[in-house]
Each structure stands twice: as C-alpha cells, then as structure tokens.
Design an enzyme around this catalytic site. Sequence first.
Site, short mmCIF file in Angstrom:
data_model
loop_
_atom_site.label_atom_id
_atom_site.label_comp_id
_atom_site.label_asym_id
_atom_site.label_seq_id
_atom_site.Cartn_x
_atom_site.Cartn_y
_atom_site.Cartn_z
N HIS A 92 -9.83 1.10 4.47
CA HIS A 92 -8.56 1.30 5.19
C HIS A 92 -8.81 2.27 6.36
CE1 HIS A 92 -4.50 2.56 6.16
NE2 HIS A 92 -4.10 1.45 5.60
N GLU A 94 -5.78 -4.96 10.28
CA GLU A 94 -4.77 -3.93 10.51
C GLU A 94 -5.10 -3.18 11.80
OE1 GLU A 94 -2.61 -2.72 6.64
OE2 GLU A 94 -4.39 -1.49 6.84
N SER A 127 2.98 -2.12 10.42
CA SER A 127 4.42 -2.16 10.73
C SER A 127 5.07 -3.51 10.44
CB SER A 127 4.67 -1.74 12.19
OG SER A 127 4.31 -0.38 12.38
N GLU A 174 -7.20 4.67 7.48
CA GLU A 174 -6.96 6.09 7.20
C GLU A 174 -8.17 6.70 6.49
OE1 GLU A 174 -3.09 5.66 5.34
OE2 GLU A 174 -2.29 5.05 7.28
N GLY A 208 2.67 -1.17 4.28
CA GLY A 208 2.71 0.26 3.98
C GLY A 208 4.13 0.73 3.75
N GLY A 209 4.73 1.33 4.78
CA GLY A 209 6.05 1.93 4.67
C GLY A 209 7.09 1.06 3.99
N ASN A 225 0.88 -1.17 0.00
CA ASN A 225 0.00 0.00 0.00
C ASN A 225 0.91 1.22 0.00
OD1 ASN A 225 -1.76 2.08 0.52
ND2 ASN A 225 -2.30 1.42 2.60
N TRP A 226 1.06 1.81 -1.17
CA TRP A 226 2.01 2.93 -1.30
C TRP A 226 1.51 4.19 -0.62
CZ3 TRP A 226 4.12 2.90 -7.09
CH2 TRP A 226 4.83 1.71 -7.29
N LYS A 227 0.22 4.23 -0.31
CA LYS A 227 -0.38 5.45 0.27
C LYS A 227 -0.07 6.65 -0.65
CE LYS A 227 -0.26 3.29 4.75
NZ LYS A 227 -0.32 3.43 6.20
N GLY A 270 2.04 2.26 10.80
CA GLY A 270 2.99 3.37 10.69
C GLY A 270 3.64 3.76 12.00
P1 PGA Z 1 2.51 0.28 7.64
O1 PGA Z 1 1.06 0.50 6.96
O2 PGA Z 1 3.06 -1.01 7.11
O3 PGA Z 1 3.31 1.48 7.24
O4 PGA Z 1 2.26 0.20 9.12
C1 PGA Z 1 0.20 -0.57 6.71
C2 PGA Z 1 -1.09 -0.06 6.09
O5 PGA Z 1 -1.58 0.99 6.49
O6 PGA Z 1 -1.65 -0.70 5.16
#
Ligand code: PGA
Length: 240
Positions: A92, A161, A199, A94, A220-221, A9-11, A167
């Site tokens: 998600h 999640e 994470s 967010e 994500g990251g 997930n590149w966000k 994050g």
């Molecule tokens: P993260 O994000 O790996 O940076 O914690 C995961 C996500 O939000 O899908």
Amino acid sequence: MRARLVAGNWKMHGSLATNRALLEALVAGVRGVECAVCVPFPYLAQAAERLRGTAIAWGAQNVSEFAQGAYTGEVSTAMLADLGCRYVLVGHSERRQLYGETDAQAAAKFAAAQGAGLRPIFCVGETLAERDAGRTEEVVARQLDAVLAHSKFGDAVLAYEPVWAIGTGRTATPQQAQEVHGFLRMRVGAATRILYGGSVKAQNAAAIFAMPDVDGGLIGGASLVAQDFLAICAAAQAKG
Ligand code: PGA
C-alpha cells in the site's frame, strides 16, 4: 469472467464497539458480490469470529516478509494464516511512503504471503509528480515487475491506487483508471482481478466499475460507513 471484488481498507480506524456495528451491518447488507474487509491487526480475531460462515472475507493490511524471529512488532504470514485470514494488503502506498517500504520488500511480502496460502492484494500507483511528469506507466510497471520477477500472480489481486487520489476526494476519472488498468492487464493477464482504489464513493463507484478492466474497488474512507460501503458493493454487483 472475473468475479468482482470490493475490499475495505479500514486503515488505523475502529474500536471493538464500532467494528461490531459495522460488521453487523455488512453481514446483514452484502449480497451478490464478493466482499472483504482488511482490518487492523488487533481486530483480526473479532473479524474472524463475526464473519465465520458468512460470505464476507477478511484480511490484514500488512505483513512481515520474514518467516519468524527477532522482529519486534511484526506479524508473520503464518500467524495470519493460523487465524484463517484470506487476504493481506501488500505494498500500500502508505506503507511505501510513510514506512519506506521498497519494491523489493513489497515483492518479498507478496511471495511470503502466497507461500502461506494467503491472497495478497498488491497495490501499485504513482504520485501526482510522477503522473505530471508522464511517468505513470513506468512507475506502476516497476512496482509490479518487482513481484513478477519472483512470483506468479495466481489468485492474488492487483490494486491500482493513484497516490494523488487516496483520501483526497480527488478520484481518477473512469478513463484515467481504465488506461492504467489496461496497461496492467497486459502484464498480469486476463484472469487477474484488478481493483481501483482512491476516493471511491457511493456516487462515483458505478462509473469506475463500468470500465472493462476494473474488477472492483479497494475502499478506504467509505469502507468505514456501512451505508456507503454497501452502496459501493451494490454498484459492483450492478455491473454484471
Ligand atoms: P480512500 O483510500 O478510499 O480513502 O481514498 C483508499 C486506500 O488507500 O486503499
């Protein structure tokens, strides 16, 4: 046996130039595990172009619940399908927290995505306050049941999640992940893939993926760094 899936997930990150380098590295390095990247809307065409004919699938991070019309700034499921998109993240945390998406809206997006032939990756997860109050199962059940009331999971993917792990560098322990995955498994059945997200890094991926009801990860990251994402893909492959 459920095939493992590692989805990035590149966000809201990337540029044509950095994406190009990242996609090249993934195409060269991903072997033996199903892998997907969920990229920002403007880069869907770039992903489509570079990943055509490769083993790497691609998708979007959000989609409208409406079919078409006067919804300025929104993107429809038909548009994603038109581009050849396979996956779309739905619900998600967010989107839920920053943009006020409700359970009902997430469920409507899920149904719309399936209707267009896309595979939703449906995200559920509790906040730290909810976990501390012992409400984890109640919260993820509520989020999931909003979908199950109207849709069958089919080939959609579920992602657990925990919001407190996204994050933050604070990942759930493999046991904490398994507890919730086991609970979700009872609701969606043996055929549905359940990813863990929050994470996940090269160092902790193997232990999390070793849990019986963890079928891969939503990253994500670490999905923005080719070497890290490839190491996570290798950890998923090693499981079976
Ligand atoms: P993260 O994000 O790996 O940076 O914690 C995961 C996500 O939000 O899908």
